[in-house]
Design a protein around this motif. Structure first.
Motif, PDB file in Angstrom:
ATOM      1  N   ARG A 148      24.466   2.109  24.919  1.00 34.84           N
ATOM      2  CA  ARG A 148      23.585   1.705  23.821  1.00 34.84           C
ATOM      3  C   ARG A 148      22.572   0.700  24.339  1.00 34.84           C
ATOM      4  NH1 ARG A 148      27.788   0.460  18.864  1.00 34.84           N
ATOM      5  NH2 ARG A 148      29.618   1.238  19.972  1.00 34.84           N
ATOM      6  N   ILE A 149      21.341   0.862  23.906  1.00 27.69           N
ATOM      7  CA  ILE A 149      20.251   0.033  24.415  1.00 27.69           C
ATOM      8  C   ILE A 149      19.407  -0.457  23.240  1.00 27.69           C
ATOM      9  CG2 ILE A 149      18.200  -0.018  25.888  1.00 27.69           C
ATOM     10  CD1 ILE A 149      19.514   2.266  27.523  1.00 27.69           C
ATOM     11  N   ILE A 150      19.160  -1.765  23.203  1.00 29.55           N
ATOM     12  CA  ILE A 150      18.313  -2.366  22.169  1.00 29.55           C
ATOM     13  C   ILE A 150      16.981  -2.755  22.791  1.00 29.55           C
ATOM     14  CG2 ILE A 150      18.057  -4.260  20.523  1.00 29.55           C
ATOM     15  CD1 ILE A 150      21.084  -4.437  20.336  1.00 29.55           C
ATOM     16  N   ILE A 151      15.891  -2.294  22.180  1.00 32.69           N
ATOM     17  CA  ILE A 151      14.533  -2.631  22.618  1.00 32.69           C
ATOM     18  C   ILE A 151      13.775  -3.219  21.422  1.00 32.69           C
ATOM     19  CG2 ILE A 151      14.494  -0.854  24.416  1.00 32.69           C
ATOM     20  CD1 ILE A 151      12.810   0.876  22.508  1.00 32.69           C
ATOM     21  N   VAL A 169      28.912  -9.827  24.026  1.00 31.64           N
ATOM     22  CA  VAL A 169      29.209  -8.595  23.291  1.00 31.64           C
ATOM     23  C   VAL A 169      29.026  -8.827  21.786  1.00 31.64           C
ATOM     24  CG1 VAL A 169      31.031  -6.970  22.659  1.00 31.64           C
ATOM     25  CG2 VAL A 169      30.746  -7.643  25.054  1.00 31.64           C
ATOM     26  N   GLN A 170      29.503  -9.966  21.298  1.00 30.75           N
ATOM     27  CA  GLN A 170      29.336 -10.288  19.879  1.00 30.75           C
ATOM     28  C   GLN A 170      27.856 -10.398  19.511  1.00 30.75           C
ATOM     29  OE1 GLN A 170      31.583 -13.865  19.156  1.00 30.75           O
ATOM     30  NE2 GLN A 170      33.560 -12.902  19.604  1.00 30.75           N
ATOM     31  N   ASP A 171      27.080 -11.045  20.373  1.00 36.02           N
ATOM     32  CA  ASP A 171      25.640 -11.156  20.123  1.00 36.02           C
ATOM     33  C   ASP A 171      24.992  -9.777  20.092  1.00 36.02           C
ATOM     34  OD1 ASP A 171      25.837 -13.882  20.006  1.00 36.02           O
ATOM     35  OD2 ASP A 171      24.967 -14.264  21.972  1.00 36.02           O
ATOM     36  N   PHE A 172      25.435  -8.890  20.976  1.00 40.32           N
ATOM     37  CA  PHE A 172      24.889  -7.537  21.014  1.00 40.32           C
ATOM     38  C   PHE A 172      25.165  -6.808  19.698  1.00 40.32           C
ATOM     39  CE2 PHE A 172      25.045  -3.000  21.883  1.00 40.32           C
ATOM     40  CZ  PHE A 172      23.894  -2.794  22.614  1.00 40.32           C
ATOM     41  N   HIS A 173      26.387  -6.910  19.209  1.00 38.77           N
ATOM     42  CA  HIS A 173      26.733  -6.238  17.949  1.00 38.77           C
ATOM     43  C   HIS A 173      26.000  -6.877  16.769  1.00 38.77           C
ATOM     44  CE1 HIS A 173      29.660  -3.312  19.290  1.00 38.77           C
ATOM     45  NE2 HIS A 173      30.254  -4.218  20.038  1.00 38.77           N
ATOM     46  N   ARG A 174      25.781  -8.182  16.844  1.00 38.27           N
ATOM     47  CA  ARG A 174      25.007  -8.841  15.787  1.00 38.27           C
ATOM     48  C   ARG A 174      23.569  -8.323  15.780  1.00 38.27           C
ATOM     49  NH1 ARG A 174      25.769 -13.633  17.408  1.00 38.27           N
ATOM     50  NH2 ARG A 174      27.762 -13.870  16.361  1.00 38.27           N
ATOM     51  N   ASP A 175      23.017  -8.115  16.954  1.00 36.27           N
ATOM     52  CA  ASP A 175      21.660  -7.575  17.053  1.00 36.27           C
ATOM     53  C   ASP A 175      21.595  -6.125  16.568  1.00 36.27           C
ATOM     54  OD1 ASP A 175      20.752  -9.966  18.075  1.00 36.27           O
ATOM     55  OD2 ASP A 175      21.020  -9.369  20.166  1.00 36.27           O
ATOM     56  N   LEU A 176      22.661  -5.380  16.813  1.00 38.38           N
ATOM     57  CA  LEU A 176      22.716  -4.009  16.286  1.00 38.38           C
ATOM     58  C   LEU A 176      22.601  -4.014  14.769  1.00 38.38           C
ATOM     59  CD1 LEU A 176      25.517  -2.182  18.337  1.00 38.38           C
ATOM     60  CD2 LEU A 176      23.055  -1.788  18.464  1.00 38.38           C
ATOM     61  N   GLY A 177      23.184  -5.054  14.149  1.00 40.14           N
ATOM     62  CA  GLY A 177      23.174  -5.140  12.694  1.00 40.14           C
ATOM     63  C   GLY A 177      21.796  -5.341  12.097  1.00 40.14           C
ATOM     64  N   PHE A 234      19.602   4.539  21.312  1.00 35.14           N
ATOM     65  CA  PHE A 234      18.622   3.457  21.333  1.00 35.14           C
ATOM     66  C   PHE A 234      18.492   2.844  19.951  1.00 35.14           C
ATOM     67  CE2 PHE A 234      17.367   5.452  25.267  1.00 35.14           C
ATOM     68  CZ  PHE A 234      16.867   4.405  26.030  1.00 35.14           C
ATOM     69  N   PHE A 235      18.223   1.527  19.935  1.00 34.53           N
ATOM     70  CA  PHE A 235      18.077   0.793  18.685  1.00 34.53           C
ATOM     71  C   PHE A 235      16.823  -0.075  18.761  1.00 34.53           C
ATOM     72  CE2 PHE A 235      22.447   1.890  19.281  1.00 34.53           C
ATOM     73  CZ  PHE A 235      22.905   2.249  18.019  1.00 34.53           C
ATOM     74  N   SER A 236      16.079  -0.104  17.675  1.00 34.43           N
ATOM     75  CA  SER A 236      14.842  -0.857  17.583  1.00 34.43           C
ATOM     76  C   SER A 236      15.085  -2.150  16.800  1.00 34.43           C
ATOM     77  CB  SER A 236      13.774   0.007  16.889  1.00 34.43           C
ATOM     78  OG  SER A 236      12.607  -0.731  16.658  1.00 34.43           O
ATOM     79  N   TYR A 237      14.914  -3.287  17.457  1.00 35.36           N
ATOM     80  CA  TYR A 237      15.202  -4.594  16.858  1.00 35.36           C
ATOM     81  C   TYR A 237      14.174  -4.909  15.778  1.00 35.36           C
ATOM     82  CZ  TYR A 237      16.580  -9.532  16.666  1.00 35.36           C
ATOM     83  OH  TYR A 237      17.028 -10.780  16.262  1.00 35.36           O
ATOM     84  N   GLN A 238      14.638  -5.310  14.583  1.00 36.76           N
ATOM     85  CA  GLN A 238      13.759  -5.460  13.431  1.00 36.76           C
ATOM     86  C   GLN A 238      13.583  -6.889  12.937  1.00 36.76           C
ATOM     87  OE1 GLN A 238      12.063  -2.694  12.061  1.00 36.76           O
ATOM     88  NE2 GLN A 238      12.882  -1.803  13.956  1.00 36.76           N
ATOM     89  N   LYS A 239      14.411  -7.808  13.384  1.00 38.33           N
ATOM     90  CA  LYS A 239      14.378  -9.161  12.817  1.00 38.33           C
ATOM     91  C   LYS A 239      13.172  -9.963  13.295  1.00 38.33           C
ATOM     92  CE  LYS A 239      17.306 -13.240  12.137  1.00 38.33           C
ATOM     93  NZ  LYS A 239      18.605 -13.879  12.436  1.00 38.33           N
ATOM     94  N   GLY A 240      12.661  -9.647  14.458  1.00 41.67           N
ATOM     95  CA  GLY A 240      11.535 -10.365  15.067  1.00 41.67           C
ATOM     96  C   GLY A 240      11.262  -9.732  16.412  1.00 41.67           C
TER      97      GLY A 240
END
Length: 471
Positions: free
Chosen positions: A351-354, A432-440, A381-387
């Protein structure tokens, strides 16, 4: 007719020149040949000034190299002796071949007795840095790619000036390109107060020395040789989330105590020597570490003369369960690209967050071309939406790799970076926790929707990827 023959001969000579010097890097050679074809003379001049292969050796004499090698050997012996009594073999044997590689990295050993704090955003990280600097007694070493004369920059400036006036030795390094907008008045105020400053590859000198393509992307703070900071944050208000274009700024930064600090110090002082010519090896800068932590950490510095491509490739091919990646830029070396596809075939969860909002449109277009290829292979892939997400993290099973290096060709080949490998334990779990938080707060990029992009967007990605070896 004669001028046509002359022009053709000149063009052939330019092509032969590029092929001769770039034959070991066919992807890069192909891009430069395309540039030459479109801009025959201008493209060749650009190649001469930008594409020169980095060679550090002429900048250092044999005597100086010998000094640094002896110091490095002493530090490695000291760290290995401490590590022998603290290494927990079961935590680092993710893969026998990987362990062999990590244990034989020539730059730095696996260090023990470390205590690490992870910061997920700028405010807490900067407060910790400023607090440690304020408590310093002997020396402060600061190195950043970007240093701005804004509100945050002013806080650092005022504190560094105060500590210098108190008699603390303060040294500041900044990159000539990353900090090109930094005013002379800012630096003058620091120097007048006794702060020593150095510019890594000044803009004009880099142009004439043909080093314009090489940048010091490291972010390091070392206080009294006992506590260090590194990661993705530069000094500027945008890293506090105050840029209206990006809003919230998500990053990953670290503070660390223990033997790993010695290698942050070593990295800073080798950079300082390269910039100023000063060789600093006084034992006071490499004190016996007081930390009694239990974490195993390996500081990995990299640059155009010591890349981390092999290390990242090994982290990917050794993974058995998971590969989690967060990066603002995603432009891959062909070997790493193939390794990610192979990981999917092995059943690894990749899984990759960009970023959802790009800061560099051309780089983002190139990123999307790799997204398209890997989506078809099964990577999520996941697109970060918070900022804006600026964190640079790779998690491979029970190992984590993080620091200043992006997941792109420039970081992995052309820039001076500083990262750390974390072996199991609380730090990896926190990442890992930060990664899952970012997935959210991210949206998954689905292949069915991604394929519906306009023809113009797809074409832009194709050309951006074609040019990607150059940026």
């Amino acid at each position: 007719m004669l001028w046509i023959v002359g022009a053709l001969l000149l063009f052939i000579i330019q092509i032969a020149f590029v092929i001769f010097f770039e034959y070991q890097r066919p992807n890069k050679a192909m891009v430069w040949l395309i540039v030459l074809y479109i801009f025959p003379v201008i493209g060749f001049l650009l190649y001469l000034f930008v594409a020169k292969e980095y060679n550090r050796t002429p900048a250092l004499s044999k005597k100086e190299i010998g000094h640094w090698n002896r110091l490095k050997a002493e530090l490695m012996d000291r760290c290995r002796q401490r590590a022998l009594t603290n290494l927990r073999g079961e935590t680092i044997h993710q893969d026998d071949n990987l362990h062999a590689l990590l244990g034989n990295i020539p730059v730095a050993p696996i260090t023990a007795c470390n205590e690490t704090t992870v910061f997920a955003e700028g405010e807490s990280a900067f407060e910790a840095m400023l607090g440690s600097i304020a408590a310093s007694e002997h020396h402060i070493h600061v190195e950043f790619y970007i240093l701005r004369d804004d509100r945050l920059g002013a806080r650092f400036e005022q504190l560094l000036i105060r500590k210098a006036q108190e008699g603390v030795r303060v040294r500041l390094l900044y990159d000539g390109i990353g900090s090109r907008r930094l005013g002379k008045a800012y630096l003058k105020r620091l120097r007048d107060a006794g702060v020593e400053t150095g510019c890594f590859f000044p803009l004009l000198a880099s142009f004439f020395n043909r080093r314009l393509n090489y940048r010091n992307h490291r972010k390091i703070v070392v206080v009294d040789g006992k506590i260090g900071f590194f990661g993705g944050l530069n000094i500027g208000d945008e890293y506090l989330g105050e840029d209206p274009k990006f809003g919230y700024w998500r990053d990953t930064h670290f503070s660390i105590k223990g033997d790993a600090v010695l290698w942050l110090q070593y990295t800073f002082l080798t950079d300082w020597h390269l910039v100023t010519g000063q060789f600093i090896a006084d034992p006071v800068y490499y004190p016996i570490q007081e930390s009694r932590g239990k974490e195993l950490v390996q500081i990995v510095k990299s640059g155009p003369d010591e890349t981390i491509l092999e290390l990242i490739f090994s982290l990917v091919v050794s993974a058995k369960q998971r590969i989690f990646i967060e990066t603002p830029y995603f432009i891959l070396d062909p070997g790493v690209l193939l390794a990610l596809k192979t990981a999917i075939l092995r059943g690894v969860d990749v899984r990759i967050i960009i970023p959802g909002v790009p800061d560099k449109n051309l780089v983002y277009s190139a990123t999307l071309s790799y997204v398209q290829e890997l989506l078809r292979a099964g990577v999520r892939f996941f697109s970060y939406q918070k900022g804006f997400i600026h964190a640079k993290v790779i998690i491979s099973d029970n190992l984590a790799f993080s620091g200043s290096a992006n997941m792109d060709i420039r970081s992995l080949s052309n820039q001076f970076e500083i990262n750390a490998l974390f072996y199991d334990g609380e730090v990896v779990e926190r990442l890992v926790q930060d990664f899952h938080r970012d997935l959210g707060v991210s949206e998954e990029i689905l292949q069915s929707n991604f394929e519906k992009r306009s023809r113009f967007q797809k074409l832009k990605s194709v050309y951006a990827r074609l040019l990607s070896p150059l940026f």
